[in-house]
Scaffold this active site. Structure first.
Site, PDB file in Angstrom:
ATOM      1  CG  HIS A  13      -1.830   1.138   1.230  1.00  0.00           C
ATOM      2  ND1 HIS A  13      -3.132   0.987   1.380  1.00  0.00           N
ATOM      3  CD2 HIS A  13      -1.885   2.468   1.125  1.00  0.00           C
ATOM      4  CE1 HIS A  13      -3.818   2.217   1.340  1.00  0.00           C
ATOM      5  NE2 HIS A  13      -2.885   3.090   1.141  1.00  0.00           N
ATOM      6  CG  HIS A  15      -0.655   7.194  -1.296  1.00  0.00           C
ATOM      7  ND1 HIS A  15      -1.822   7.541  -1.870  1.00  0.00           N
ATOM      8  CD2 HIS A  15      -0.870   6.295  -0.200  1.00  0.00           C
ATOM      9  CE1 HIS A  15      -2.841   6.943  -1.094  1.00  0.00           C
ATOM     10  NE2 HIS A  15      -2.416   6.456   0.149  1.00  0.00           N
ATOM     11  CE  LYS A  98      -7.762   2.197  -0.798  1.00  0.00           C
ATOM     12  NZ  LYS A  98      -6.645   3.255  -0.506  1.00  0.00           N
ATOM     13  CG  HIS A 135     -10.010   4.901   2.961  1.00  0.00           C
ATOM     14  ND1 HIS A 135      -8.676   5.394   3.027  1.00  0.00           N
ATOM     15  CD2 HIS A 135     -10.845   5.338   4.051  1.00  0.00           C
ATOM     16  CE1 HIS A 135      -8.630   6.408   4.250  1.00  0.00           C
ATOM     17  NE2 HIS A 135     -10.032   6.152   4.889  1.00  0.00           N
ATOM     18  CG  HIS A 173      -4.913   2.564   5.531  1.00  0.00           C
ATOM     19  ND1 HIS A 173      -6.099   2.585   5.918  1.00  0.00           N
ATOM     20  CD2 HIS A 173      -4.629   3.154   4.505  1.00  0.00           C
ATOM     21  CE1 HIS A 173      -6.808   3.181   5.049  1.00  0.00           C
ATOM     22  NE2 HIS A 173      -5.904   3.630   3.887  1.00  0.00           N
ATOM     23  CG  ASP A 246      -1.379   5.024   3.754  1.00  0.00           C
ATOM     24  OD1 ASP A 246      -1.490   5.175   2.760  1.00  0.00           O
ATOM     25  OD2 ASP A 246      -2.210   5.420   4.658  1.00  0.00           O
TER      26      ASP A 246
HETATM   27  O1  DOR Z   1      -3.080   9.540   5.461  1.00  0.00           O
HETATM   28  C1  DOR Z   1      -3.455   9.216   4.570  1.00  0.00           C
HETATM   29  N1  DOR Z   1      -3.048   9.769   3.154  1.00  0.00           N
HETATM   30  N2  DOR Z   1      -4.813   8.317   4.127  1.00  0.00           N
HETATM   31  C2  DOR Z   1      -5.159   7.975   3.136  1.00  0.00           C
HETATM   32  O2  DOR Z   1      -6.011   7.231   3.058  1.00  0.00           O
HETATM   33  C3  DOR Z   1      -4.757   8.891   1.748  1.00  0.00           C
HETATM   34  C4  DOR Z   1      -3.370   9.301   1.860  1.00  0.00           C
HETATM   35  C5  DOR Z   1      -2.827  10.335   0.881  1.00  0.00           C
HETATM   36  O3  DOR Z   1      -3.096   9.990  -0.440  1.00  0.00           O
HETATM   37  O4  DOR Z   1      -2.282  11.260   1.329  1.00  0.00           O
HETATM   38 ZN    ZN Z   2      -3.291   5.140   1.310  1.00  0.00          ZN
END
Ligand code: DOR
Ligand code: ZN
Length: 344
Positions: A13, A15, A98, A135, A173, A246
């Site tokens: 997971h 980004h 997702k 989520h 998460h 995450d």
């Molecule tokens: O804290 C987070 N940041 N939770 C999420 O679900 C998305 C993520 C983000 O993309 O910044």
């Molecule tokens: Zn995330």
């Protein structure tokens, strides 16, 4: 034990963001992970095969020379996602979809507002051998933010898991004992990722003695009893739980703001911090399963074959890192001491 060698881990997971940010985020993850499940919440979101393939190319262009890192792509479900979108995504090598409830978190405005109408899409995911990544928070404003994960289980997740028994679901998460208990007793084909921050911190670390925006993420940190429950499940060695950082970068000024963004940029230290947690739990023998085996097995992908080594060695995370845009970003655990280090 002062050194541990494990099969190379994957991040289930993550980004990466887009554009010049990839020059920072892709090498930071590729330094230790073989693969990562790439979240699709870009602006605009990655809602179909074509966008996922283009995004994969941009990520691949940022992989450092000599690295074998492989991004695993996902698409973002909206109220308009069709069965054909899922089939096309499968054909393009996308591994999962997702589901963000609309408004639940960063860049989730185009997410799902009517979950019930997506059941044909969930069926198709199962038929195609793709996973549903969730989520798991309701967005109803009258529900307390600390209760939104449990509410999501009760209102939606139980139903999804029961109605589509052949669908693999990853509850992403997780942050509560409720979620850990739910996954532990759920049918086969239900698993969860856990972040380093939810194992290391509780809401006091965000709110006691001043607001600490760099510990703010969603789902938000919970009380210590929940943190303890998450630590217990990883210590149990259950194969239903695996690593998902995450890691979610936001420039410093976006976090240190009157309305700060959610997300901890943990890629610089995640594997070391997980190792520290397992060490504290006297469970270093369970690290490899969590970091390197359970996720691959759950996704039905081959396990990695090479290894990484971590050594007991103290180092301090930088207070700040410069993004390619020239903006600073504060990494998770900035300025703090870490007791394990990845061996070069
Ligand atoms: O804290 C987070 N940041 N939770 C999420 O679900 C998305 C993520 C983000 O993309 O910044
Ligand atoms: Zn995330």
């Amino acid at each position: 034990m002062d050194q541990i060698t494990i099969i190379r881990p994957d991040d289930w997971h993550l980004h990466f963001r887009d554009g010049d940010m990839l020059q920072e985020t892709v090498p930071a993850t590729a330094r230790c992970f073989a693969r990562a499940i790439v979240m699709p919440n870009l602006v605009p979101p990655v809602i179909n095969a074509e966008l996922a393939v283009d995004y994969r190319r941009r990520i691949e262009a940022a992989i450092p020379a000599g690295s074998n890192f492989t991004p695993l792509m996902t698409i973002y479900l909206t109220d308009k996602t069709s069965v054909e979108d899922i089939r096309a995504a499968k054909a393009a090598g996308v591994v999962a979809a997702k589901m963000y409830p609309a408004g639940a978190t960063t860049n989730s405005d185009s997410g799902v507002s009517s979950l019930d109408s997506l059941y044909p899409v969930f069926e198709t995911l199962a038929d195609e051998g793709m996973l549903l990544l969730v989520h798991g928070e309701v967005t109803q404003k009258h529900i307390d933010i600390f209760d939104r994960e449990k509410e999501f289980i009760d209102q939606h997740l139980v139903k999804i898991v029961n109605k589509i028994p052949h669908l693999k679901v990853v509850f992403e998460h997780i942050t509560t004992k409720d979620a850990a208990d739910f996954v532990m007793s759920a049918r086969e084909g239900v698993a969860a990722t856990i972040t380093p921050q939810h194992l290391m911190l509780n809401r006091n670390d965000m709110l006691d003695g001043g607001i600490r925006p760099h510990n703010y993420c969603l789902p938000v940190l919970k009380r210590s009893t929940h943190q303890e429950a998450l630590r217990e499940v990883v210590k149990s060695g259950s194969s239903k739980f695996f690593l998902g950082t995450d890691s979610a970068p936001h420039a410093q000024h976006r976090k240190e703001s009157s309305c700060g963004c959610a997300g901890c940029y943990s890629a610089w230290s995640a594997i070391e911090l997980y190792t520290q947690v397992f060490d504290e739990l006297d469970a270093l023998d369970k690290l490899e399963g969590f970091a390197s085996l359970h996720g691959a097995d759950f996704y039905g992908l081959p396990r990695n074959t090479d290894t990484i080594t971590l050594v007991r060695d103290e180092w301090v995370l930088p207070e700040s890192i410069m993004l390619p845009s020239g903006e600073p970003i504060v990494p998770f655990y900035a300025g703090k001491q870490v007791s394990w280090k990845l061996k070069a």
